[in-house]
Design an enzyme around this catalytic site. Structure first.
Site, PDB file in Angstrom:
ATOM      1  N   ASP A   1       0.862  -1.178   0.000  1.00  0.00           N
ATOM      2  CA  ASP A   1       0.000   0.000   0.000  1.00  0.00           C
ATOM      3  C   ASP A   1       0.899   1.229   0.000  1.00  0.00           C
ATOM      4  O   ASP A   1       1.220   1.795   1.038  1.00  0.00           O
ATOM      5  CB  ASP A   1      -0.908  -0.016   1.224  1.00  0.00           C
ATOM      6  N   ALA A   2       1.323   1.618  -1.202  1.00  0.00           N
ATOM      7  CA  ALA A   2       2.292   2.713  -1.339  1.00  0.00           C
ATOM      8  C   ALA A   2       1.699   3.934  -2.020  1.00  0.00           C
ATOM      9  O   ALA A   2       2.264   5.016  -1.948  1.00  0.00           O
ATOM     10  CB  ALA A   2       3.501   2.223  -2.132  1.00  0.00           C
ATOM     11  N   LYS A   3       0.567   3.761  -2.700  1.00  0.00           N
ATOM     12  CA  LYS A   3      -0.139   4.853  -3.381  1.00  0.00           C
ATOM     13  C   LYS A   3       0.813   5.692  -4.235  1.00  0.00           C
ATOM     14  O   LYS A   3       0.778   6.924  -4.205  1.00  0.00           O
ATOM     15  CB  LYS A   3      -0.889   5.722  -2.375  1.00  0.00           C
ATOM     16  N   ARG A   4       1.638   5.032  -5.004  1.00  0.00           N
ATOM     17  CA  ARG A   4       2.634   5.723  -5.811  1.00  0.00           C
ATOM     18  C   ARG A   4       1.998   6.361  -7.045  1.00  0.00           C
ATOM     19  O   ARG A   4       0.987   5.898  -7.558  1.00  0.00           O
ATOM     20  CB  ARG A   4       3.746   4.756  -6.220  1.00  0.00           C
TER      21      ARG A   4
END
Length: 316
Positions: A104-107
């Protein structure tokens, strides 16, 4: 295809629960902290060791009742290089236990920068022009669509190359999400509706044998009406549902993200699983030293509650 691997695990375990491993020091039982801090003192290295030991105990207790874990990278990055190392160690340990790992890095970025992010999380890197090596080797990663297809295309390409998946932010669970996501365009559609249509379009080439694409979406359980609407728009997308439990979303709310086949969504819970030993429902049965047993009990309770809610959703 990632979606097929996910569905295979969901069916094998009869569970759509994803355990969010988003650790904070205050969540970790005192005996784990004491052991880590006695080893190296109260510094970042010790905090990272405590996080990993905590995660390892949780994974050992639930790996047979969840198809995947979700690791929020911020909770590791805040402890510096040692925290990032704990992130990688946790991901590797989860994979050894047969779990799918969602980073869950929302890059989000464009061009070669987006490609670099994708390579770091789900792709591979080239060394001296020939060697391909996985870095984190997560099974999926969360991404932000704000920059349009330029920021998403490199991830889609790696999904295709390496049988990975992405979950694109569509309607997030936070209260202020409507400031942008609910804005209505000149065509009368909200921003989240437009993004949902793009998710369906972008995922068309990555639909697996079970009818679901490896290009999925994030839709919060805290917005059940929108979830029902979005489910009808994104017919082939797997939906990652945050907001269950501590954020107020219920099993009935989460059920709106499923299809009639009982598939189509995975439900994330973080605090309610990690901190189960502190919860009113379990604290009289499990001690702090039994945090893993409490986590397992809460995961099974959640699994059963959601399975019942999904069945009810399509009976009536």
């Amino acid at each position: 295809m990632f979606a097929d691997r996910l569905i295979e695990s969901i069916k094998a375990k009869n569970s759509c629960v994803v355990a969010g491993l988003d650790p904070r020091i205050e969540y970790i039982p005192s005996q784990i902290l004491k052991k880590a801090f006695n080893y190296c003192g109260t510094d970042l290295k010790c905090a990272a060791q405590a996080i990993y030991d905590f995660n390892k105990g949780l994974i050992d207790s639930i790996y047979d009742v969840v198809p995947a874990v979700k690791l929020q990278s911020a909770y590791y990055e805040m402890y510096g290089a040692d925290g990032v190392k704990a992130f990688y160690k946790t991901a590797n340990y989860a994979k050894k236990k047969g779990l799918l790992v969602i980073a869950d890095a929302k890059r989000n970025d464009i061009g070669t920068t987006a490609q670099a992010y994708s390579s770091a999380f789900i792709g591979k890197i080239s060394i001296e022009g020939t060697t391909l090596r996985s870095v984190l080797d997560a099974d999926a990663v969360t991404v932000n669509p704000y920059l349009g297809i330029d920021g998403i295309k490199p991830f889609i390409e790696d999904c295709n190359k390496y049988r990975k998946g992405i979950f694109i932010l569509v309607k997030t669970s936070n209260k202020s999400s409507g400031q942008i996501q609910d804005l209505v365009t000149k065509d009368g559609k909200t921003i989240y509706e437009i993004v949902a249509n793009h998710v369906e379009e972008w995922g068309a080439s990555l639909i697996g044998k079970n009818g679901y694409s490896s290009i999925g979406a994030v839709v919060g359980a805290t917005y059940p009406n929108q979830a029902k609407e979005l489910r009808s728009v994104m017919k082939h997308a797997y939906i990652l549902v945050p907001g269950y439990g501590a954020q107020g979303g219920t099993a009935e709310d989460a059920a709106n993200s499923f299809n009639e086949d009982g598939l189509g969504a995975i439900i994330n819970a973080s605090r309610s699983i990690m901190c189960a030993y502190k919860a009113d429902i379990w604290k009289d049965k499990y001690t702090e030293n039994q945090f893993a047993e409490a986590a397992r009990a809460e995961t099974i309770r959640m699994r059963d509650e959601i399975n019942i809610a999904v069945k009810k959703q399509f009976k009536g």
